[in-house]
Structures are given as structure tokens and as C-alpha cells.
Write a protein that holds these residues in place. Structure first.
Motif, short mmCIF file in Angstrom:
data_model
loop_
_atom_site.label_atom_id
_atom_site.label_comp_id
_atom_site.label_asym_id
_atom_site.label_seq_id
_atom_site.Cartn_x
_atom_site.Cartn_y
_atom_site.Cartn_z
N LEU A 54 0.82 -1.21 0.00
CA LEU A 54 0.00 0.00 0.00
C LEU A 54 0.85 1.25 0.00
CD1 LEU A 54 -2.42 -1.05 2.87
CD2 LEU A 54 -2.85 -1.26 0.42
N ARG A 55 0.32 2.32 -0.55
CA ARG A 55 0.90 3.65 -0.43
C ARG A 55 -0.06 4.44 0.45
NH1 ARG A 55 4.72 6.83 -2.58
NH2 ARG A 55 4.25 9.03 -2.85
N VAL A 56 0.47 5.03 1.51
CA VAL A 56 -0.33 5.74 2.51
C VAL A 56 0.07 7.22 2.50
CG1 VAL A 56 -0.93 5.89 4.95
CG2 VAL A 56 -0.43 3.67 3.93
N GLY A 57 -0.91 8.07 2.53
CA GLY A 57 -0.64 9.50 2.66
C GLY A 57 -0.56 10.21 1.33
N PRO A 58 -0.26 11.46 1.40
CA PRO A 58 0.13 12.19 2.61
C PRO A 58 -1.04 12.39 3.55
CG PRO A 58 -0.12 13.70 0.77
CD PRO A 58 -0.32 12.31 0.22
N GLY A 59 -0.72 12.77 4.77
CA GLY A 59 -1.74 12.97 5.78
C GLY A 59 -1.34 14.04 6.76
N VAL A 60 -2.26 14.38 7.62
CA VAL A 60 -2.03 15.38 8.65
C VAL A 60 -2.37 14.77 10.00
CG1 VAL A 60 -2.71 17.65 9.54
CG2 VAL A 60 -2.55 17.27 7.06
N LEU A 61 -1.43 14.86 10.94
CA LEU A 61 -1.69 14.34 12.28
C LEU A 61 -2.55 15.32 13.07
CD1 LEU A 61 1.77 12.87 13.36
CD2 LEU A 61 -0.27 11.64 12.63
N LYS A 62 -3.36 14.77 13.95
CA LYS A 62 -4.24 15.58 14.80
C LYS A 62 -3.47 16.08 16.02
CE LYS A 62 -8.63 13.39 13.65
NZ LYS A 62 -9.75 12.62 14.19
N LEU A 63 -2.53 16.96 15.78
CA LEU A 63 -1.77 17.61 16.84
C LEU A 63 -1.92 19.11 16.65
CD1 LEU A 63 1.43 15.35 16.74
CD2 LEU A 63 -0.36 15.36 18.48
N PRO A 64 -1.74 19.92 17.70
CA PRO A 64 -1.95 21.37 17.58
C PRO A 64 -1.15 22.02 16.44
CG PRO A 64 -1.73 20.76 19.88
CD PRO A 64 -1.40 19.53 19.07
N TRP A 65 0.06 21.54 16.16
CA TRP A 65 0.89 22.15 15.11
C TRP A 65 0.66 21.50 13.74
CZ3 TRP A 65 2.48 19.43 19.29
CH2 TRP A 65 3.09 18.21 19.07
N ARG A 66 -0.29 20.54 13.68
CA ARG A 66 -0.74 19.89 12.45
C ARG A 66 0.40 19.41 11.55
NH1 ARG A 66 -5.50 20.10 10.41
NH2 ARG A 66 -4.78 20.73 8.37
N PRO A 67 1.27 18.53 12.05
CA PRO A 67 2.36 18.05 11.21
C PRO A 67 1.85 17.26 10.00
CG PRO A 67 2.24 16.75 13.20
CD PRO A 67 1.26 17.89 13.35
N ARG A 68 2.44 17.56 8.87
CA ARG A 68 2.08 16.88 7.63
C ARG A 68 3.00 15.67 7.49
NH1 ARG A 68 -0.02 16.91 2.69
NH2 ARG A 68 1.26 16.80 0.83
N ILE A 69 2.39 14.51 7.27
CA ILE A 69 3.15 13.27 7.10
C ILE A 69 3.22 12.99 5.61
CG2 ILE A 69 3.21 10.80 7.65
CD1 ILE A 69 3.53 12.74 10.07
N ALA A 70 4.45 12.88 5.10
CA ALA A 70 4.65 12.59 3.68
C ALA A 70 4.18 11.17 3.37
CB ALA A 70 6.12 12.74 3.31
#
Length: 112
Positions: A54-70
Motif C-alpha cells: 500500500l501507499r499511505v498518505g500524505p496525511g495530517v496528524l491531529k496535533l496542535p501544530w498539524r504536522p504533515r506526514i509525507a
């Protein structure tokens, strides 16, 4: 069927599909998450495994600074027991634990 499965993942370990889905839902904003099959599913009757790439993402984590996951790739293998029920799920990732941790602490405007 999934209630006795242990999902072994270096990011999280859970003991059922429902808990795995809940854990992912707590981590990622669903609207930004994309999961695609990158190769046909492989079935190995001798080893009693089913494998998906599978290829996953990109995505955004549910943290206050909203880190983007490649985007990253993962290989998931399910092992089927003699009773025909999946007993184990294992995963290998295209990124290291260190890379994943670094992305967790990187603000959303920076991505690789």
C-alpha cells in the motif's frame, strides 16, 4: 473475526481491527489521508499468508501544530490460522521510525 488479531506496527500496537481503526482515527485527520493498493494482493497458500503493498498518505496528524506526514509505502502481511481466521498482521514500512518521529515534530508547512 478480527477480535483476536494482534496488529504489530512500530507506530502502534492494538489487539483488534476496531481498536486499530480507532487508533488511526485519533492520529490522522481522515479527509487528508489516502491509502492505495500499489500491487496486486499476493496469496501464498503454503505459508498461509495474504500480502498487500500500500501507499499511505500524505496525511495530517491531529496535533496542535498539524504536522504533515509525507506519503510512504507499507507491506502488510496477514497470517491465516488452520481455522481459516486471520491470527496475525505484520507490517514493514518504507520509512524509519526516526523519520516518522521527526515528521511528528515538524510543523505542517515543512514536508519532505
Amino acid at each position: 473475526m478480527w477480535s483476536d488479531v494482534t496488529a504489530a506496527d512500530w507506530r502502534l500496537q492494538v489487539a483488534s481491527l476496531a481498536r486499530y481503526r480507532t487508533a488511526l482515527g485519533l492520529l490522522f485527520e481522515g479527509v487528508d489521508q489516502d491509502v492505495r493498493l500499489v500491487a496486486p494482493v499476493a496469496i501464498d497458500a503454503t505459508r498461509r499468508t495474504i500480502t498487500a503493498d500500500l501507499r499511505v498518505g500524505p496525511g495530517v496528524l491531529k496535533l496542535p501544530w498539524r504536522p504533515r506526514i509525507a506519503a510512504f509505502e507499507t507491506e502488510i502481511t496477514w497470517t491465516v490460522g488452520d481455522d481459516g481466521i486471520v491470527h496475525e498482521q505484520s507490517q514493514r514500512w518504507s520509512i524509519s521510525a526516526a523519520e516518522a518521529l521527526l515528521e511528528t515534530f515538524t510543523p505542517g508547512w515543512a514536508s519532505r
